[in-house]
Design a protein around this motif. Structure first.
Motif, PDB file in Angstrom:
ATOM      1  N   ARG A  46      -3.804   0.073  -5.643  1.00  0.00           N
ATOM      2  CA  ARG A  46      -4.405   0.406  -4.866  1.00  0.00           C
ATOM      3  C   ARG A  46      -5.893   0.333  -4.858  1.00  0.00           C
ATOM      4  N   LEU A  47      -6.249   0.420  -6.329  1.00  0.00           N
ATOM      5  CA  LEU A  47      -7.659   0.296  -6.765  1.00  0.00           C
ATOM      6  C   LEU A  47      -7.976  -0.958  -6.793  1.00  0.00           C
TER       7      LEU A  47
ATOM      8  N   THR B  92      -8.663  -2.103  -3.884  1.00  0.00           N
ATOM      9  CA  THR B  92      -9.897  -1.868  -2.341  1.00  0.00           C
ATOM     10  C   THR B  92     -10.883  -2.373  -3.241  1.00  0.00           C
ATOM     11  N   THR B  93     -11.098  -2.848  -4.606  1.00  0.00           N
ATOM     12  CA  THR B  93     -12.120  -2.622  -5.309  1.00  0.00           C
ATOM     13  C   THR B  93     -12.359  -4.300  -5.893  1.00  0.00           C
TER      14      THR B  93
ATOM     15  N   TRP C  18       0.295  -0.743  -0.035  1.00  0.00           N
ATOM     16  CA  TRP C  18      -0.003   0.191  -0.046  1.00  0.00           C
ATOM     17  C   TRP C  18       0.243   1.378   0.383  1.00  0.00           C
TER      18      TRP C  18
ATOM     19  N   ALA D 253     -11.200   3.366  -1.565  1.00  0.00           N
ATOM     20  CA  ALA D 253     -11.278   3.619  -2.885  1.00  0.00           C
ATOM     21  C   ALA D 253     -11.617   5.117  -3.229  1.00  0.00           C
TER      22      ALA D 253
ATOM     23  N   ILE E 234      -9.512  -1.564 -14.284  1.00  0.00           N
ATOM     24  CA  ILE E 234      -8.937  -0.549 -13.682  1.00  0.00           C
ATOM     25  C   ILE E 234      -8.936   0.635 -13.810  1.00  0.00           C
TER      26      ILE E 234
ATOM     27  N   LEU F 124     -17.863   1.189  -3.945  1.00  0.00           N
ATOM     28  CA  LEU F 124     -16.636   1.713  -3.845  1.00  0.00           C
ATOM     29  C   LEU F 124     -16.584   1.973  -2.218  1.00  0.00           C
ATOM     30  N   ASN F 125     -15.372   1.758  -1.705  1.00  0.00           N
ATOM     31  CA  ASN F 125     -15.040   1.725   0.061  1.00  0.00           C
ATOM     32  C   ASN F 125     -14.478   3.088   0.269  1.00  0.00           C
TER      33      ASN F 125
ATOM     34  N   ARG G 135     -21.124   6.603  -4.544  1.00  0.00           N
ATOM     35  CA  ARG G 135     -19.446   5.549  -4.412  1.00  0.00           C
ATOM     36  C   ARG G 135     -19.928   4.265  -5.067  1.00  0.00           C
TER      37      ARG G 135
ATOM     38  N   GLU H 208      -8.281   7.262  -2.008  1.00  0.00           N
ATOM     39  CA  GLU H 208      -7.289   7.438  -3.472  1.00  0.00           C
ATOM     40  C   GLU H 208      -8.388   8.131  -5.057  1.00  0.00           C
ATOM     41  N   LEU H 209      -9.646   8.035  -5.707  1.00  0.00           N
ATOM     42  CA  LEU H 209      -9.898   8.647  -6.018  1.00  0.00           C
ATOM     43  C   LEU H 209      -9.829   9.627  -5.866  1.00  0.00           C
TER      44      LEU H 209
END
Length: 259
Positions: A148-149, A152-153, A133, A196, A160, A192-193, A173, A199-200
């Protein structure tokens, strides 16, 4: 004439083989006939990277099985998935040529399909993901957020890396992909948590995300492709506090950790 050959027709056939049936030109027409974004992309990529550099302008009727085998001989042995993709593309092209009457038989008749990719035998642990991470952001500005995505996804790499802002909804989300962007051809929605979304937000430089355009454009505006190079860099960064992780050829091991 004494041999029963029409020199005019023979000359026409030679010109046709030199132009219309030259592999590079024929491959272009075959690719244009392909339907489906995913398949068309794979066909174009296979021709560009692996097939045309070897077959070039060789006339389609003169291509032998040895020529086809030569294509695979020039591919790295470890590229198991790519070898199967190239095999599928060539087999489809020659079947198309037979159906059009441009050749009588496919030179690939009787060839065995390359073996499938072996299922992965390991997944990244939570401890390994924690090491990835922070180090991911020390790599290329596109590569780090993509990694990272993926974590998380749980989505596929190309899903991605190929994200567009119009596929993302911060208020809901949610990440929404159309069928031509998924492996199974079916549209999908992914929640999307908080990680995520954060990060976006970082990529967008704020909580107001752009309405359109690539999420991860390179300096030329194209999509990111330097995965092998950045994966090696990530390995070195992580190696500072332990062993390198996963395969140097794919980021799918990151996704597999979440399955």
């Amino acid at each position: 004439m004494a041999q029963g050959v029409d020199p005019v027709e023979s000359d026409k056939q030679r010109r046709r083989e030199a132009v219309d049936l030259a592999f590079s030109n024929y491959a272009y027409r075959f690719a244009a006939s392909c339907m489906g974004k995913g398949w068309k992309t794979m066909v174009t990529r296979s021709f560009s990277l692996h097939i045309k550099p070897h077959l070039r302008d060789k006339a389609l009727p003169t291509i032998t099985r040895a020529d086809v085998v030569g294509v695979f001989d020039h591919m790295p042995v470890e590229q198991v998935a790519n070898r199967r993709n190239v095999f599928a593309v060539l087999r489809r092209l020659f079947k198309w040529a037979v159906s059009r009457g441009d050749i009588e038989r496919s030179p690939m008749e009787g060839m065995e399909t390359p073996p499938p990719v072996k299922p992965r035998e390991r997944w990244l642990s939570d401890a390994e993901l924690r090491r990835i991470w922070p180090q991911a952001l020390k790599c290329h500005r596109c590569f780090g957020p993509i990694v990272r995505l993926l974590i998380t996804t749980g989505q596929r790499r190309e899903e991605i890396a190929g994200l567009h802002w119009e596929e993302l909804d911060r208020d809901q989300r949610e990440l929404t992909l159309s069928g031509d962007r998924t492996k199974n051809g079916e549209p999908t929605s992914v929640p999307l948590n908080a990680f995520a979304v954060a990060e976006l937000d970082r990529v967008a430089r704020g909580e107001r995300w752009p309405r359109q355009g690539r999420v991860f454009p390179t300096s030329s505006g194209a999509g990111f492709t330097a995965y092998a190079k950045e994966k090696k860099k990530l390995d070195k960064l992580i190696g500072v506090d332990g062993d390198v992780l996963g395969s140097s050829h794919s980021l799918d091991c990151v996704r597999a950790a979440l399955l």
